[in-house]
Design an enzyme around this catalytic site. Structure first.
Site, mmCIF file in Angstrom:
data_model
loop_
_atom_site.group_PDB
_atom_site.id
_atom_site.type_symbol
_atom_site.label_atom_id
_atom_site.label_comp_id
_atom_site.label_asym_id
_atom_site.label_seq_id
_atom_site.Cartn_x
_atom_site.Cartn_y
_atom_site.Cartn_z
ATOM 1 N N SER A 71 -101.975 -40.561 -37.093
ATOM 2 C CA SER A 71 -102.062 -41.872 -37.416
ATOM 3 C C SER A 71 -102.460 -41.783 -38.837
ATOM 4 O O SER A 71 -103.186 -41.045 -39.377
ATOM 5 C CB SER A 71 -102.943 -42.732 -36.580
ATOM 6 O OG SER A 71 -102.887 -44.168 -37.311
ATOM 7 N N ARG A 72 -102.029 -42.954 -39.452
ATOM 8 C CA ARG A 72 -102.633 -43.047 -40.869
ATOM 9 C C ARG A 72 -104.034 -43.477 -41.064
ATOM 10 O O ARG A 72 -104.845 -43.523 -41.977
ATOM 11 C CB ARG A 72 -101.859 -44.135 -41.736
ATOM 12 C CG ARG A 72 -100.303 -43.631 -42.050
ATOM 13 C CD ARG A 72 -99.459 -44.780 -42.639
ATOM 14 N NE ARG A 72 -98.252 -44.265 -43.199
ATOM 15 C CZ ARG A 72 -97.148 -45.130 -43.526
ATOM 16 N NH1 ARG A 72 -97.228 -46.225 -43.449
ATOM 17 N NH2 ARG A 72 -96.138 -44.372 -44.260
ATOM 18 N N HIS A 108 -89.253 -44.771 -39.706
ATOM 19 C CA HIS A 108 -88.691 -43.453 -38.931
ATOM 20 C C HIS A 108 -88.130 -42.490 -39.992
ATOM 21 O O HIS A 108 -88.541 -41.310 -39.836
ATOM 22 C CB HIS A 108 -87.508 -44.025 -38.033
ATOM 23 C CG HIS A 108 -88.094 -44.806 -37.055
ATOM 24 N ND1 HIS A 108 -87.234 -45.348 -36.005
ATOM 25 C CD2 HIS A 108 -89.412 -45.136 -36.375
ATOM 26 C CE1 HIS A 108 -87.999 -46.017 -35.316
ATOM 27 N NE2 HIS A 108 -89.418 -45.677 -35.543
ATOM 28 N N ASP A 158 -84.908 -54.420 -32.797
ATOM 29 C CA ASP A 158 -85.528 -53.998 -31.989
ATOM 30 C C ASP A 158 -85.044 -54.309 -30.584
ATOM 31 O O ASP A 158 -85.424 -53.401 -29.613
ATOM 32 C CB ASP A 158 -86.982 -54.920 -31.949
ATOM 33 C CG ASP A 158 -88.205 -54.518 -31.510
ATOM 34 O OD1 ASP A 158 -88.449 -54.797 -30.289
ATOM 35 O OD2 ASP A 158 -88.876 -53.803 -32.038
ATOM 36 N N LYS A 181 -86.086 -45.684 -31.229
ATOM 37 C CA LYS A 181 -84.931 -46.497 -31.618
ATOM 38 C C LYS A 181 -85.631 -47.799 -32.119
ATOM 39 O O LYS A 181 -86.532 -48.093 -31.709
ATOM 40 C CB LYS A 181 -83.947 -46.702 -30.570
ATOM 41 C CG LYS A 181 -84.314 -47.443 -29.519
ATOM 42 C CD LYS A 181 -85.146 -46.930 -28.587
ATOM 43 C CE LYS A 181 -85.764 -47.991 -27.524
ATOM 44 N NZ LYS A 181 -87.114 -47.596 -26.940
#
Length: 347
Positions: free
Chosen positions: A37-38, A80, A179, A98
């Site tokens: 993760s960041r 992405h 989404d 996706k």
């Protein structure tokens, strides 16, 4: 790959990453060995939750980890391209959530990069791996309802979602289409391929993303598909396919179907149901198994979720966005080469 366990890395720590990882740890031939993760704290908390041995506070460290066979990218859409690209550049295989990317240009870049590196790449379109959807497609392909005439599918959430939510944030690729609408579009194209013509209308938010979108897709065969998505109204989340000799209905939750009903003239309706004793119908294990099958077979793409199909869906999503006037930060006017139709109504 061999018959040994497949070693997974998880990139991002949000809700879908947690759901996928929870299913992965139940698979006896899958090992989740690292998460990134960041935020180092977020990665550490995620690792502790699922018993993952390594936690990284940056994406590059995960991409460079040679003890990983495949990385699952679970960031918001807007990240992405960067996240999957970083992993592919480092030689990792990738399963990317996706909608695959923000637009087809980014998707083409990832596909080209994967091919140049000889790496496996797949969109996490779990619907295509669902056993009920696979059975439905086989029945349609075998002429079970004759020639397909119409497809209808919808996916709507009631909300409301505040402007700060990712579903309304342009910087994160917000809006109903990428989404939720990716499912109805992907369902239609699974059965009919890429459409020859597209019309669309939408209601946009003050932030410039679509709150709800309806599109009519058409094919040279005469087939039509009506698809709808919304983040301002809960819909039936159902789908149907009508052919010249019958109809198939999928009830609520078509994208993770556990059954469908076949209607044919002169016959009683037939219910095709999946035995969920081993795996629930909403399990993400099916796509994980497909990735691991392909890796063990030394395949660079999935036969169930082929890259050409992913690119075709992205072209359709681009065309719909062109018609409804949705652009994301950093995008030009390259999403579609047809004239945009001013078909939006501000919310």
């Amino acid at each position: 790959m061999t018959a040994e366990n497949v070693r997974w890395g998880i990139l991002a720590t949000g809700g879908i990453a947690a759901a996928f990882t929870a299913d992965l740890v139940d698979l006896p031939d899958a090992d989740v060995v690292a998460v990134a993760s960041r935020s180092a704290d977020s990665a550490k908390a995620f690792a502790e939750r699922f018993g993952i041995p390594r936690a990284y506070g940056d994406w590059a460290s995960l991409a460079a980890d040679e003890d990983i066979d495949v990385v699952y990218v679970a960031t918001p859409h807007a990240a992405h391209r960067a996240a999957a690209g970083l992993c592919l550049e480092a030689g990792r295989n990738v399963l990317c959530e996706k909608a695959f990317t923000l637009n087809v240009r980014e998707a083409e870049e990832l596909v080209a990069l994967a091919k140049a590196r000889g790496s496996f790449l797949m969109e996490a379109m779990w619907m295509y791996c669902n056993p009920v959807i696979r059975r439905l497609k086989a029945l349609v392909d075998d002429g079970g309802i004759g020639e397909v005439r119409t497809v209808q599918a919808d996916f709507g959430l009631a909300g409301p979602f505040p402007p700060s939510h990712r579903l309304r944030d342009p910087a994160q690729g917000g809006g109903a289409l990428l989404d939720l609408g990716v499912y109805p579009v992907s369902f239609a194209q699974l059965l009919l391929g890429e459409p020859s013509d597209i019309a669309a209308r939408a209601v946009l938010s003050d932030e410039g993303v679509d709150l709800q979108t309806g599109a009519l897709l058409s094919w040279e065969s005469g087939a039509l598909a009506s698809v709808h998505c919304s983040v301002v109204g809960g819909t039936s989340v159902s789908a149907s396919v009508t052919g010249s000799q019958g109809r198939i209905d999928i009830p609520y939750g078509f994208f993770h179907a556990d059954r469908f009903v076949l209607h044919r003239d002169g016959r009683e309706p037939e219910v095709f149901a999946h035995d969920t004793a081993a795996d629930p119908h909403n399990s993400l294990k099916y796509e994980a198994r497909e990735v691991m099958r392909a890796l063990r077979a030394s395949e660079t793409e999935s036969s169930l979720v082929p890259l050409d199909g992913t690119l075709a869906v992205m072209r359709t999503l681009d065309a719909i966005r062109d018609r409804i006037g949705v652009r994301y930060p950093g995008e030009g006017d390259e999403t579609d080469d047809q004239e945009a139709v001013p078909a939006v109504t501000p919310a």
